[in-house]
Design an enzyme around this catalytic site. Structure first.
Site, short mmCIF file in Angstrom:
data_model
loop_
_atom_site.label_atom_id
_atom_site.label_comp_id
_atom_site.label_asym_id
_atom_site.label_seq_id
_atom_site.Cartn_x
_atom_site.Cartn_y
_atom_site.Cartn_z
N HIS A 1 -7.83 1.35 1.36
CA HIS A 1 -7.66 -0.04 1.78
C HIS A 1 -6.57 -0.26 2.82
O HIS A 1 -6.49 -1.34 3.42
CB HIS A 1 -7.33 -0.87 0.53
CG HIS A 1 -7.79 -2.29 0.60
ND1 HIS A 1 -7.65 -3.06 1.73
CD2 HIS A 1 -8.36 -3.09 -0.32
CE1 HIS A 1 -8.13 -4.26 1.50
NE2 HIS A 1 -8.57 -4.31 0.26
N TYR B 1 0.80 -1.22 0.00
CA TYR B 1 0.00 0.00 0.00
C TYR B 1 0.84 1.28 0.00
O TYR B 1 0.85 2.03 -0.97
CB TYR B 1 -0.95 0.00 1.19
CG TYR B 1 -1.94 -1.14 1.16
CD1 TYR B 1 -2.94 -1.20 0.20
CD2 TYR B 1 -1.86 -2.19 2.07
CE1 TYR B 1 -3.84 -2.24 0.15
CE2 TYR B 1 -2.76 -3.25 2.03
CZ TYR B 1 -3.74 -3.27 1.06
OH TYR B 1 -4.62 -4.31 1.01
N PRO C 1 -11.43 -0.36 -2.86
CA PRO C 1 -12.67 -1.08 -3.18
C PRO C 1 -13.88 -0.22 -2.79
O PRO C 1 -13.75 0.78 -2.09
CB PRO C 1 -12.60 -2.34 -2.31
CG PRO C 1 -11.24 -2.32 -1.68
CD PRO C 1 -10.79 -0.91 -1.68
#
Length: 605
Positions: free
Chosen positions: A318, A79, A92
């Protein structure tokens, strides 16, 4: 957090076990010559007293000193180090059921109930009243619950950081409306959460605000991370801008009050749910700058989207948490939404008026905003998102065969993909999580057993009995590998850990990690996941899809939600790749699911 100290540490799998699994997983992905070369590299890597054993020893030492040897590595590599935009690539989204708003007050009332539910859930987290998540009898780590409210990803050059406001400090949410951002206190002067009538009154003040529009600064959150980091640094030199950033990043969540969504102009694909596809696009990226893509702050987890025409859901950054964690709060929102139309609007004179954020921007930054808008709009238009519902059967039928619904769907994906690709191959993937600090790890559904099954299904010579036995073998292998993953024995993270151990130790990367086949091993043409277990168990009137973008330009992003009597799933692709198309894939999926049902039905006769 009662069982946190009882959770197991993340184990380091045996080196030989991982090497064997690696060969089994990569075999169906590459040709004979490439596999022979990879096999030689693996044997060289794991030979006695070789580089593999040296790295394994160093990794075992690291594991003794930490609860989860992968946790920090994973946050960074997966990430915070990634420089591509988070929108579509990493964030998402989750759709909530379409609402029938009879007037604009319903739009506000629904949003009010949503925020009040979030505040209740926050209180349960802060007071540690949540029951402990489990898979079977195994408790799961609950640490991520402390991160996804009052937190935010913050852009930095080379590596971002994740910020969480101190416990109990944040008393406000941020509301986005018409590309403008407002800070709204949702607790009174005594520290008590506002009631629904008061929250509704605050939201009404925002939608009725007539102040001049500010530039859509939120568009920068859709940029390359280094680009955004430079813009943020330049803007933060101004005290007012810096205060705005701090207000957004420390807020409990963001509520995006959106304009009506554009209707779909495409002919629905087979088994598609067109209205839900609109919601999927709305939650994932806002459907372009003409509509709601500028009404976003994509760095923020739990960015709730509510359009005036009833398309509702959430887009979440996320880094901080996986879907099974945040999905628990989303489930509460869907369950609590009943009777929201009865909410009254009642103002309180002692409450501060929502504060609109105003920006002091140089001409160069204003020009960069226009550039960012063009890039975002182009990216949105290149992304195709469709939501499907296969009505032939659901997990009840699959369980009647004593087979795993998750494994069944994964194998059906492999069969559909095998048929769809010009070059016949299987592909990996799907994630899960466990252990003291959770991090997801792929469960690779591409295996030798899967490859044998899909080849039999496309061969004229295999009998139904042979196909059925190969299907069961492939599904059971996937189920076994899933259990091993839950026990920390999967291949991907161990390989990554060995590679990063070499990097940190200053050791030249072993040839196994320079192998083109190893690079291809992580080219996820099928990036898949199952929805949060909480979302899959809510009543049918709370139908929900999770949506995310493809992992690679020539791939598919697929998330599925097995229901008792149907199978729901989303498919995303990039229009710039002519070889991928959600509608074509859905047609292949229907054929796969139909044929697998037939095999299972015949076996019961």
């Amino acid at each position: 957090m009662a069982l946190e100290n009882d959770l197991p540490k993340l184990p380091v799998p045996a080196l030989d076990d991982t090497m064997d699994k690696y060969l089994n997983a990569i075999r169906p992905l590459i040709n004979d010559d490439d596999f022979e070369n990879t096999q030689e590299l693996v044997n060289e890597f794991r030979k006695k007293d070789g580089i593999g054993e040296i790295l394994q020893g160093k990794l075992l030492e690291k594991a003794k000193k930490t609860d989860n040897w992968m946790a920090e590595w994973w946050d960074n590599v997966a990430y915070l180090d990634v420089r591509v935009p988070v929108v579509i690539n990493y964030n998402p989204s989750c759709t909530f059921p379409k609402e029938n708003f009879s007037d604009r007050f319903d739009f506000i009332r629904y949003s009010t109930r949503l925020i009040r539910t979030v505040l209740k859930f926050r209180q349960m987290i802060d007071s540690e009243q949540l029951s402990i998540d489990k898979i079977g009898n195994k408790p799961l780590n609950m640490y991520q619950y402390k991160l996804f409210l009052c937190g935010c990803r913050v852009p930095q050059l080379n590596r971002d950081k994740y910020y969480v406001a101190p416990k109990g400090q944040a008393k406000h949410i941020v509301v986005a409306h018409r590309n403008q951002f407002y800070s709204v206190d949702v607790y009174d002067s005594k520290g008590q959460p506002l009631g629904e009538p008061e929250i509704a009154a605050q939201l009404m003040k925002i939608v009725q605000n007539t102040e001049p529009e500010e530039p859509p600064v939120g568009v920068f959150t859709s940029e390359n991370r280094d680009v955004w980091a430079k813009e943020r640094y330049a803007m933060a030199k101004d005290r007012n801008n810096r205060a705005n950033f701090e207000m957004i990043e420390s807020s409990i969540c963001i509520l995006c009050l959106d304009k009506p969504c554009p209707p779909s102009t495409q002919v629905p694909s087979i088994t598609e749910c067109p209205s839900d596809s609109v919601t999927g696009r709305q939650t994932l990226h806002g459907d372009g700058i003409e509509y709601n893509s500028l009404n976003r702050w994509f760095d923020k987890p739990n960015q709730f989207t509510v359009s005036e025409d009833g398309h509702c859901g959430v887009c979440y950054e996320h880094t901080c948490a996986e879907a099974p964690t945040v999905g628990r709060m989303w489930e509460e929102i869907m369950k609590e939404r009943k009777d929201y139309k009865s909410i009254e609007v009642k103002d309180r004179s002692d409450l501060p008026v929502p504060k609109k954020m105003k920006w002091n921007l140089k001409p160069s930054i204003l020009q960069n905003i226009e550039t960012a808008k063009d890039r975002l709009d182009s990216f949105v238009k290149d992304t195709d998102v469709r939501l499907f519902s296969y009505q032939g059967y659901g997990k009840n039928f699959i369980k009647s065969l004593k087979l795993s619904p998750d494994a069944w769907f994964q194998i059906s994906l492999q069969l559909a993909f095998y048929r769809s690709e010009p070059v016949k191959e299987c592909r990996p993937t799907t994630p899960l999580l466990l252990f003291i600090i959770e991090n997801k790890t792929p469960i690779r559904s591409a295996s030798i057993a899967t490859h044998e099954f899909v080849r039999a299904m496309t061969s004229k010579h295999a009998s139904r009995a042979e196909r059925y036995e190969l299907m069961r073998k492939a599904i059971n292998y996937h189920s076994t590998y899933t259990k091993e993953t839950l026990d920390g024995k999967a291949v991907d993270r161990h390989l990554l850990g060995l590679k990063l151990t070499a990097v940190e130790s200053g050791i030249t990367l072993p040839a196994i990690f320079m192998d083109p086949s190893y690079q291809y091993f992580f080219h996820f043409k099928l990036s898949t996941s199952q929805v949060s277990p909480f979302l899959s168990q809510v009543p049918l009137e709370h139908e929900s899809w999770v949506v995310f973008g493809p992992a690679v330009p020539d791939g598919y992003g697929i998330c599925y939600n097995p229901q008792p009597n149907k199978l729901m799933y989303s498919v995303s692709t990039f229009n710039s790749n002519p070889a991928t198309n959600p509608g074509h894939f859905a047609a292949a999926m229907q054929r796969s699911l139909d044929e697998m049902q037939l095999l299972g039905t015949i076996s019961k006769i």
